[in-house]
Write a protein that holds these residues in place. Sequence first.
Motif, short mmCIF file in Angstrom:
data_model
loop_
_atom_site.label_atom_id
_atom_site.label_comp_id
_atom_site.label_asym_id
_atom_site.label_seq_id
_atom_site.Cartn_x
_atom_site.Cartn_y
_atom_site.Cartn_z
N ARG A 17 0.79 -1.40 0.01
CA ARG A 17 -0.10 -0.05 -0.02
C ARG A 17 0.87 1.30 -0.12
O ARG A 17 0.56 2.20 -0.61
CB ARG A 17 -0.98 0.09 1.06
N ALA A 18 1.83 1.42 0.87
CA ALA A 18 2.88 2.50 1.02
C ALA A 18 3.31 2.52 -0.35
O ALA A 18 3.59 3.80 -0.69
CB ALA A 18 4.06 2.12 2.06
N GLU A 19 3.84 1.45 -0.91
CA GLU A 19 4.58 1.89 -2.56
C GLU A 19 3.62 2.45 -3.25
O GLU A 19 3.72 3.18 -4.46
CB GLU A 19 5.15 0.49 -2.83
N ARG A 20 2.21 1.89 -3.35
CA ARG A 20 1.40 2.47 -4.42
C ARG A 20 0.78 3.94 -4.13
O ARG A 20 0.42 4.48 -5.02
CB ARG A 20 0.04 1.47 -4.36
N LEU A 21 0.69 4.31 -2.66
CA LEU A 21 -0.11 5.64 -2.40
C LEU A 21 1.16 6.78 -2.55
O LEU A 21 2.37 6.54 -1.99
CB LEU A 21 -0.32 5.53 -1.13
N PRO A 22 0.98 7.57 -3.50
CA PRO A 22 1.77 8.68 -3.90
C PRO A 22 2.03 9.39 -2.47
O PRO A 22 1.08 9.67 -1.74
CB PRO A 22 1.10 9.41 -4.86
N GLU A 23 3.15 9.80 -2.28
CA GLU A 23 3.55 10.68 -0.88
C GLU A 23 3.32 12.04 -1.31
O GLU A 23 3.54 13.06 -0.18
CB GLU A 23 5.10 10.15 -0.43
N SER A 24 3.22 12.66 -2.38
CA SER A 24 3.12 14.01 -2.69
C SER A 24 2.40 14.03 -4.05
O SER A 24 2.32 13.17 -4.90
CB SER A 24 4.46 14.75 -2.66
N ASP A 25 1.97 15.54 -4.47
CA ASP A 25 1.48 15.61 -5.62
C ASP A 25 2.57 15.61 -6.68
O ASP A 25 2.30 15.00 -7.68
CB ASP A 25 1.24 17.38 -5.71
N ALA A 26 3.66 15.87 -6.41
CA ALA A 26 4.88 15.64 -7.42
C ALA A 26 4.86 14.12 -7.72
O ALA A 26 5.03 13.78 -8.79
CB ALA A 26 6.16 16.30 -6.75
N ALA A 28 2.70 11.95 -7.49
CA ALA A 28 1.60 11.33 -8.21
C ALA A 28 1.61 11.65 -9.61
O ALA A 28 1.22 11.00 -10.49
CB ALA A 28 0.17 12.02 -7.43
N GLN A 29 2.24 12.95 -10.02
CA GLN A 29 2.43 13.21 -11.30
C GLN A 29 3.93 12.58 -12.12
O GLN A 29 4.32 13.13 -13.10
CB GLN A 29 2.62 14.61 -11.36
N ALA A 30 4.50 11.90 -11.32
CA ALA A 30 6.04 11.45 -11.68
C ALA A 30 5.91 10.68 -12.97
O ALA A 30 6.70 10.97 -13.86
CB ALA A 30 6.59 10.54 -10.71
N ARG A 31 4.74 9.99 -13.40
CA ARG A 31 4.76 9.29 -14.47
C ARG A 31 4.05 10.04 -15.62
O ARG A 31 3.93 9.42 -16.75
CB ARG A 31 4.03 7.94 -14.26
N ALA A 32 3.64 11.17 -15.24
CA ALA A 32 2.75 11.95 -16.48
C ALA A 32 3.78 12.30 -17.56
O ALA A 32 3.13 12.73 -18.57
CB ALA A 32 2.08 13.37 -15.57
N SER A 33 4.98 12.78 -16.99
CA SER A 33 5.96 13.30 -18.34
C SER A 33 7.34 13.15 -17.87
O SER A 33 7.63 13.04 -16.65
CB SER A 33 5.59 14.79 -18.63
N THR A 34 7.77 12.73 -19.04
CA THR A 34 9.60 12.09 -18.73
C THR A 34 10.19 13.51 -18.52
O THR A 34 11.33 13.38 -18.17
CB THR A 34 10.04 11.34 -19.96
#
Length: 348
Positions: A17-26, A28-34
């Motif tokens: 669960r800890a690995e899946r749950l984003p720790e911050s907005d950044a 959460a968006q980490a995969r949005a753009s390389t």
Amino acid sequence: MRRKPGGAEPDQAARARAERLPESDAAAQARASTNPVQIGSVLSEEGRRIERPRRERPEVPEGAELVREVNNRFIYQTNNTYFIERPREERFIIGAREVYYEELPRSRQREVVVRPDGTRIVTIRNRWGDVVRRVKVLPDDREIALVYVEDDHYDEVLEWRDPGLDLPPLDLDIPVRDYILDAEWVEDPEDYYTFLDQPPVEQVERTYSLDEVRRSARIRDKVRRIDLDIINFEFGSAQIPESEIGKLEGVAEAMQRLLKENPGETFLIEGHTDAVGAEVANLALSDQRAEAVATALTNVFDIAPENMETQGYGEQYLKVETQEPERENRRVAIRRITPLIAPVASSE
């Protein structure tokens, strides 16, 4: 929304669960753009000044049917679901020093609202009226992105297609109380801030448009929700009794604190009704309830209108499953949708 069946050891499940749950907005968006998003000035593109656009029957996108107009609100039917649209800049222009409009290439329009202190709210809309860019330009010319649709996804916004259809069901591995906050049970106003400050509950694939977020329950469900069931709307009414206004103070203070930390925050105010009456009429009523709360937050608690979006959903999402009159279904809800609609690096 579904929950995974058991099977893993408690420690293993907690780690997963800890690995899946984003720790911050950044995060959460980490995969949005390389690559980091480079946002140019919203005012750099040359436009042609035009008169204020008239509110006529809008051009209807493919896949949607305009079925009714109610109180300057247009109700569409798409995918067997009703959806309501209306002019959203009305709250923005109250008290403005100047408002002007410009025509841009690709059938877009730019609206500039100039506040008395020199702050400018600049909004670019596509041919359907959907917001594809919104920026707050401070008196020192610093631009704060509120809404940003990447050019690569511009055509997807035009389609009126639910982007949530591309995603699997939400796999929520946290207690419901950590995902939905019932204002009725809040004892410490600090809880509002703590709750709204939480990141999305899963990854954000890309920055979505405001209208994609409004239309897609699956995309909205990426962020947590506060149910303001402490505001008691009378049956068939969108008016907030004066005795109820004070109940907004706790969540308003949390919003003010978040905006002080990041002026680019955006909150979605959702309106809901019970299931009594015609579905189309309830949709319009719920939209009016959301607007009433946003207006109160601006007039009484000084929350800037550009930091709030509103949308009514009628009886689509009943909190209590009943066709009878039910106070808990006559409610509004608040979500912090910033990480869904703006790159984190540009809004901080």
